[in-house]
Design a protein around this motif. Structure first.
Motif, PDB file in Angstrom:
ATOM      1  N   PRO A  10      11.207  -8.102 -12.093  1.00 21.08           N
ATOM      2  CA  PRO A  10      12.468  -8.076 -12.958  1.00 21.08           C
ATOM      3  C   PRO A  10      14.169  -7.290 -12.786  1.00 21.08           C
ATOM      4  O   PRO A  10      14.772  -7.806 -12.664  1.00 21.08           O
ATOM      5  N   ASP A  11      13.225  -6.586 -12.993  1.00 23.78           N
ATOM      6  CA  ASP A  11      15.037  -5.217 -12.531  1.00 23.78           C
ATOM      7  C   ASP A  11      14.064  -3.459 -11.962  1.00 23.78           C
ATOM      8  O   ASP A  11      13.098  -3.680 -11.176  1.00 23.78           O
ATOM      9  N   ASP A  12      15.327  -2.826 -11.708  1.00 27.32           N
ATOM     10  CA  ASP A  12      15.497  -1.741 -11.246  1.00 27.32           C
ATOM     11  C   ASP A  12      14.444  -0.608 -11.623  1.00 27.32           C
ATOM     12  O   ASP A  12      13.645   0.096 -10.838  1.00 27.32           O
ATOM     13  N   ALA A  13      13.899  -0.157 -13.002  1.00 26.73           N
ATOM     14  CA  ALA A  13      13.131   0.031 -13.368  1.00 26.73           C
ATOM     15  C   ALA A  13      11.320  -0.785 -13.254  1.00 26.73           C
ATOM     16  O   ALA A  13      10.758   0.442 -12.475  1.00 26.73           O
ATOM     17  N   ALA A  14      11.593  -1.148 -13.005  1.00 28.58           N
ATOM     18  CA  ALA A  14       9.446  -2.073 -12.603  1.00 28.58           C
ATOM     19  C   ALA A  14       9.698  -1.762 -10.902  1.00 28.58           C
ATOM     20  O   ALA A  14       9.067  -1.457 -10.531  1.00 28.58           O
ATOM     21  N   THR A  15      10.879  -1.828 -10.232  1.00 25.75           N
ATOM     22  CA  THR A  15      10.618  -0.979  -8.595  1.00 25.75           C
ATOM     23  C   THR A  15      10.638  -0.127  -8.677  1.00 25.75           C
ATOM     24  O   THR A  15       9.877   0.106  -7.791  1.00 25.75           O
ATOM     25  N   ALA A  16      11.338   0.854  -9.400  1.00 28.43           N
ATOM     26  CA  ALA A  16      10.573   2.710  -9.388  1.00 28.43           C
ATOM     27  C   ALA A  16       9.357   2.840  -9.761  1.00 28.43           C
ATOM     28  O   ALA A  16       8.345   3.112  -9.366  1.00 28.43           O
ATOM     29  N   ASP A  17       8.881   1.713 -11.044  1.00 22.43           N
ATOM     30  CA  ASP A  17       7.461   1.613 -11.214  1.00 22.43           C
ATOM     31  C   ASP A  17       6.538   1.717 -10.108  1.00 22.43           C
ATOM     32  O   ASP A  17       5.000   1.906 -10.135  1.00 22.43           O
ATOM     33  N   LEU A  18       7.008   0.040  -9.632  1.00 21.17           N
ATOM     34  CA  LEU A  18       5.878   0.304  -8.543  1.00 21.17           C
ATOM     35  C   LEU A  18       5.726   0.743  -7.152  1.00 21.17           C
ATOM     36  O   LEU A  18       4.809   1.033  -6.413  1.00 21.17           O
ATOM     37  N   GLY A  19       6.961   1.814  -7.139  1.00 24.18           N
ATOM     38  CA  GLY A  19       6.402   2.276  -6.050  1.00 24.18           C
ATOM     39  C   GLY A  19       6.292   3.595  -6.738  1.00 24.18           C
ATOM     40  O   GLY A  19       5.632   4.144  -5.352  1.00 24.18           O
ATOM     41  N   ARG A  20       6.295   4.387  -8.204  1.00 25.08           N
ATOM     42  CA  ARG A  20       4.870   5.465  -8.193  1.00 25.08           C
ATOM     43  C   ARG A  20       3.415   4.422  -8.021  1.00 25.08           C
ATOM     44  O   ARG A  20       3.045   5.615  -7.363  1.00 25.08           O
ATOM     45  N   ARG A  21       3.141   3.291  -8.771  1.00 25.90           N
ATOM     46  CA  ARG A  21       2.192   2.798  -8.510  1.00 25.90           C
ATOM     47  C   ARG A  21       1.564   2.334  -6.424  1.00 25.90           C
ATOM     48  O   ARG A  21       0.444   3.365  -6.586  1.00 25.90           O
ATOM     49  N   LEU A  22       1.993   2.354  -6.302  1.00 30.20           N
ATOM     50  CA  LEU A  22       1.951   2.085  -4.357  1.00 30.20           C
ATOM     51  C   LEU A  22       1.644   3.815  -3.739  1.00 30.20           C
ATOM     52  O   LEU A  22       1.161   3.991  -3.217  1.00 30.20           O
ATOM     53  N   ALA A  23       2.380   4.673  -4.463  1.00 27.52           N
ATOM     54  CA  ALA A  23       2.767   5.946  -3.659  1.00 27.52           C
ATOM     55  C   ALA A  23       1.109   6.462  -4.013  1.00 27.52           C
ATOM     56  O   ALA A  23       0.228   6.963  -3.341  1.00 27.52           O
ATOM     57  N   ALA A  24       0.292   5.974  -4.939  1.00 27.53           N
ATOM     58  CA  ALA A  24      -0.719   6.558  -5.689  1.00 27.53           C
ATOM     59  C   ALA A  24      -1.957   6.082  -4.967  1.00 27.53           C
ATOM     60  O   ALA A  24      -2.974   6.515  -5.222  1.00 27.53           O
ATOM     61  N   ILE A  25      -1.550   4.870  -4.595  1.00 21.47           N
ATOM     62  CA  ILE A  25      -2.615   4.938  -3.268  1.00 21.47           C
ATOM     63  C   ILE A  25      -3.052   4.748  -2.021  1.00 21.47           C
ATOM     64  O   ILE A  25      -3.288   4.436  -1.200  1.00 21.47           O
ATOM     65  N   LEU A  26      -1.770   5.982  -1.718  1.00 14.45           N
ATOM     66  CA  LEU A  26      -1.039   5.972  -0.233  1.00 14.45           C
ATOM     67  C   LEU A  26      -2.695   7.290   0.056  1.00 14.45           C
ATOM     68  O   LEU A  26      -2.304   8.539  -0.530  1.00 14.45           O
ATOM     69  N   ARG A  27      -2.682   7.254   1.785  1.00 16.92           N
ATOM     70  CA  ARG A  27      -3.655   8.752   2.267  1.00 16.92           C
ATOM     71  C   ARG A  27      -2.823   8.827   3.381  1.00 16.92           C
ATOM     72  O   ARG A  27      -2.260   8.205   3.851  1.00 16.92           O
ATOM     73  N   PRO A  28      -3.059  10.021   3.701  1.00 20.46           N
ATOM     74  CA  PRO A  28      -2.786  10.651   5.540  1.00 20.46           C
ATOM     75  C   PRO A  28      -2.954   9.189   5.987  1.00 20.46           C
ATOM     76  O   PRO A  28      -3.859   9.173   6.183  1.00 20.46           O
ATOM     77  N   GLY A  29      -2.396   9.334   7.226  1.00 14.30           N
ATOM     78  CA  GLY A  29      -2.551   8.581   7.889  1.00 14.30           C
ATOM     79  C   GLY A  29      -1.940   6.953   7.867  1.00 14.30           C
ATOM     80  O   GLY A  29      -1.484   6.737   8.729  1.00 14.30           O
ATOM     81  N   ASP A  30      -1.674   6.656   6.541  1.00 15.61           N
ATOM     82  CA  ASP A  30      -1.113   5.409   6.320  1.00 15.61           C
ATOM     83  C   ASP A  30       0.383   5.450   7.296  1.00 15.61           C
ATOM     84  O   ASP A  30       1.079   6.048   7.070  1.00 15.61           O
ATOM     85  N   LEU A  31       0.424   3.662   7.757  1.00 14.43           N
ATOM     86  CA  LEU A  31       1.637   3.357   8.280  1.00 14.43           C
ATOM     87  C   LEU A  31       1.794   2.130   7.171  1.00 14.43           C
ATOM     88  O   LEU A  31       0.916   1.327   6.907  1.00 14.43           O
ATOM     89  N   VAL A  32       3.295   2.083   6.232  1.00 14.69           N
ATOM     90  CA  VAL A  32       3.675   0.773   5.102  1.00 14.69           C
ATOM     91  C   VAL A  32       4.428   0.435   5.843  1.00 14.69           C
ATOM     92  O   VAL A  32       6.015   1.026   6.076  1.00 14.69           O
TER      93      VAL A  32
END
Length: 148
Positions: A10-32
Protein backbone atom coordinates in the motif's frame (compact mmCIF):
# COMPACT_ATOMS: atom_id res chain seq x y z
CA UNK A 1 9.89 -26.20 -7.33
CA UNK A 2 8.90 -22.62 -8.12
CA UNK A 3 6.91 -20.78 -5.48
CA UNK A 4 4.80 -17.83 -6.63
CA UNK A 5 3.55 -15.18 -4.21
CA UNK A 6 1.41 -12.14 -4.89
CA UNK A 7 1.60 -9.23 -2.45
CA UNK A 8 -0.05 -5.82 -2.38
CA UNK A 9 2.13 -2.96 -1.11
CA UNK A 10 0.00 0.00 0.00
CA UNK A 11 2.90 2.43 0.57
CA UNK A 12 6.65 3.06 0.73
CA UNK A 13 6.92 1.54 4.21
CA UNK A 14 5.46 -1.72 2.91
CA UNK A 15 7.95 -1.67 0.03
CA UNK A 16 10.85 -1.21 2.47
CA UNK A 17 9.51 -4.05 4.62
CA UNK A 18 9.28 -6.35 1.58
CA UNK A 19 12.88 -5.46 0.73
CA UNK A 20 14.02 -6.51 4.21
CA UNK A 21 12.05 -9.76 3.97
CA UNK A 22 13.46 -10.46 0.51
CA UNK A 23 17.01 -9.81 1.74
CA UNK A 24 16.47 -12.36 4.52
CA UNK A 25 15.96 -15.21 2.02
CA UNK A 26 18.82 -14.34 -0.34
CA UNK A 27 22.02 -16.36 -0.51
CA UNK A 28 25.43 -15.79 -2.07
CA UNK A 29 25.21 -16.53 -5.78
CA UNK A 30 21.57 -15.46 -6.14
CA UNK A 31 20.38 -13.52 -9.16
CA UNK A 32 17.30 -11.39 -8.46
CA UNK A 33 15.41 -9.79 -11.34
CA UNK A 34 13.28 -6.71 -10.68
CA UNK A 35 10.76 -5.96 -13.44
CA UNK A 36 8.21 -3.19 -13.76
CA UNK A 37 7.50 0.01 -15.62
CA UNK A 38 9.00 3.42 -14.97
CA UNK A 39 8.15 4.54 -11.45
CA UNK A 40 6.95 1.11 -10.34
CA UNK A 41 9.37 0.99 -7.41
CA UNK A 42 12.17 -1.28 -8.58
CA UNK A 43 14.91 0.97 -7.22
CA UNK A 44 13.07 1.56 -3.93
CA UNK A 45 12.79 -2.19 -3.42
CA UNK A 46 16.43 -2.80 -4.41
CA UNK A 47 17.54 0.01 -2.07
CA UNK A 48 15.78 -1.68 0.85
CA UNK A 49 17.29 -5.07 -0.03
CA UNK A 50 20.82 -3.62 -0.21
CA UNK A 51 20.42 -1.73 3.08
CA UNK A 52 19.18 -4.89 4.81
CA UNK A 53 22.01 -7.02 3.42
CA UNK A 54 24.63 -4.45 4.44
CA UNK A 55 22.94 -3.85 7.80
CA UNK A 56 22.71 -0.06 7.44
CA UNK A 57 19.26 1.54 7.07
CA UNK A 58 20.87 4.91 6.33
CA UNK A 59 23.24 3.66 3.61
CA UNK A 60 23.23 5.82 0.47
CA UNK A 61 22.00 3.52 -2.31
CA UNK A 62 21.80 5.54 -5.54
CA UNK A 63 20.01 4.33 -8.62
CA UNK A 64 22.53 2.64 -10.93
CA UNK A 65 20.83 4.16 -13.98
CA UNK A 66 23.96 5.95 -15.18
CA UNK A 67 26.70 3.86 -13.59
CA UNK A 68 24.84 0.70 -14.71
CA UNK A 69 26.27 -1.24 -11.73
CA UNK A 70 26.71 -0.18 -8.09
CA UNK A 71 28.79 -2.57 -5.96
CA UNK A 72 28.41 -3.02 -2.19
CA UNK A 73 30.30 -5.10 0.34
CA UNK A 74 29.01 -6.48 3.63
CA UNK A 75 31.86 -8.35 5.28
CA UNK A 76 32.63 -11.13 2.82
CA UNK A 77 29.33 -10.69 0.96
CA UNK A 78 29.44 -8.94 -2.42
CA UNK A 79 26.27 -7.28 -3.69
CA UNK A 80 25.84 -5.85 -7.18
CA UNK A 81 22.87 -3.63 -8.06
CA UNK A 82 22.48 -3.21 -11.82
CA UNK A 83 20.14 -1.22 -14.04
CA UNK A 84 20.02 -2.42 -17.64
CA UNK A 85 17.67 0.28 -18.95
CA UNK A 86 20.43 1.95 -20.99
CA UNK A 87 21.82 -1.28 -22.46
CA UNK A 88 21.77 -1.36 -26.23
CA UNK A 89 22.41 -5.09 -26.62
CA UNK A 90 22.23 -8.15 -24.40
CA UNK A 91 25.86 -8.82 -25.34
CA UNK A 92 26.87 -5.88 -23.14
CA UNK A 93 26.00 -7.91 -20.03
CA UNK A 94 29.39 -9.62 -20.09
CA UNK A 95 31.15 -6.23 -19.90
CA UNK A 96 29.32 -5.33 -16.68
CA UNK A 97 31.01 -8.08 -14.65
CA UNK A 98 27.79 -9.18 -12.97
CA UNK A 99 28.91 -12.79 -12.83
CA UNK A 100 32.64 -12.34 -12.22
CA UNK A 101 32.17 -13.53 -8.63
CA UNK A 102 29.97 -16.59 -8.32
CA UNK A 103 29.21 -15.75 -4.68
CA UNK A 104 27.79 -12.25 -5.31
CA UNK A 105 24.13 -11.44 -4.82
CA UNK A 106 23.09 -9.67 -8.02
CA UNK A 107 20.00 -7.43 -8.20
CA UNK A 108 19.02 -6.47 -11.76
CA UNK A 109 16.52 -3.78 -12.73
CA UNK A 110 15.14 -3.82 -16.28
CA UNK A 111 16.10 -7.47 -16.94
CA UNK A 112 13.89 -7.34 -20.05
CA UNK A 113 16.91 -5.77 -21.79
CA UNK A 114 18.71 -9.12 -21.44
CA UNK A 115 16.10 -11.85 -21.82
CA UNK A 116 18.68 -14.59 -21.25
CA UNK A 117 18.97 -13.62 -17.58
CA UNK A 118 15.55 -15.01 -16.72
CA UNK A 119 16.77 -18.59 -17.10
CA UNK A 120 19.57 -17.91 -14.59
CA UNK A 121 17.44 -16.10 -12.00
CA UNK A 122 16.74 -17.53 -8.57
CA UNK A 123 14.12 -14.88 -7.75
CA UNK A 124 11.97 -12.85 -10.14
CA UNK A 125 10.04 -9.87 -8.79
CA UNK A 126 7.44 -8.17 -10.98
CA UNK A 127 6.04 -4.85 -9.75
CA UNK A 128 2.92 -3.33 -11.27
CA UNK A 129 1.09 -0.08 -10.63
CA UNK A 130 -2.61 -0.88 -10.17
CA UNK A 131 -5.30 1.14 -11.95
CA UNK A 132 -5.67 4.38 -10.07
CA UNK A 133 -1.98 4.41 -9.14
CA UNK A 134 -2.35 3.61 -5.43
CA UNK A 135 0.07 1.06 -4.02
CA UNK A 136 1.88 -1.66 -5.92
CA UNK A 137 1.00 -5.23 -6.89
CA UNK A 138 4.03 -7.49 -6.59
CA UNK A 139 4.49 -11.03 -7.85
CA UNK A 140 7.51 -12.96 -6.58
CA UNK A 141 8.70 -16.21 -8.11
CA UNK A 142 11.39 -18.14 -6.25
CA UNK A 143 12.84 -21.15 -8.04
CA UNK A 144 13.73 -23.30 -5.05
CA UNK A 145 10.56 -22.79 -3.05
CA UNK A 146 11.82 -19.96 -0.86
CA UNK A 147 9.09 -17.76 0.53
CA UNK A 148 9.29 -14.07 1.37
Amino acid sequence: MTRVQTIFLPDDAATADLGRRLAAILRPGDLVLLSGGLGAGKTALARSVVRALVGDDALEVPSPSFALVQPYEAGTLSILHADLYRLVSEREIDELGLFDRADSIVLVEWPERAAGLRAKANVVVEIAIPKGGAGRAVTIQARDGRQV
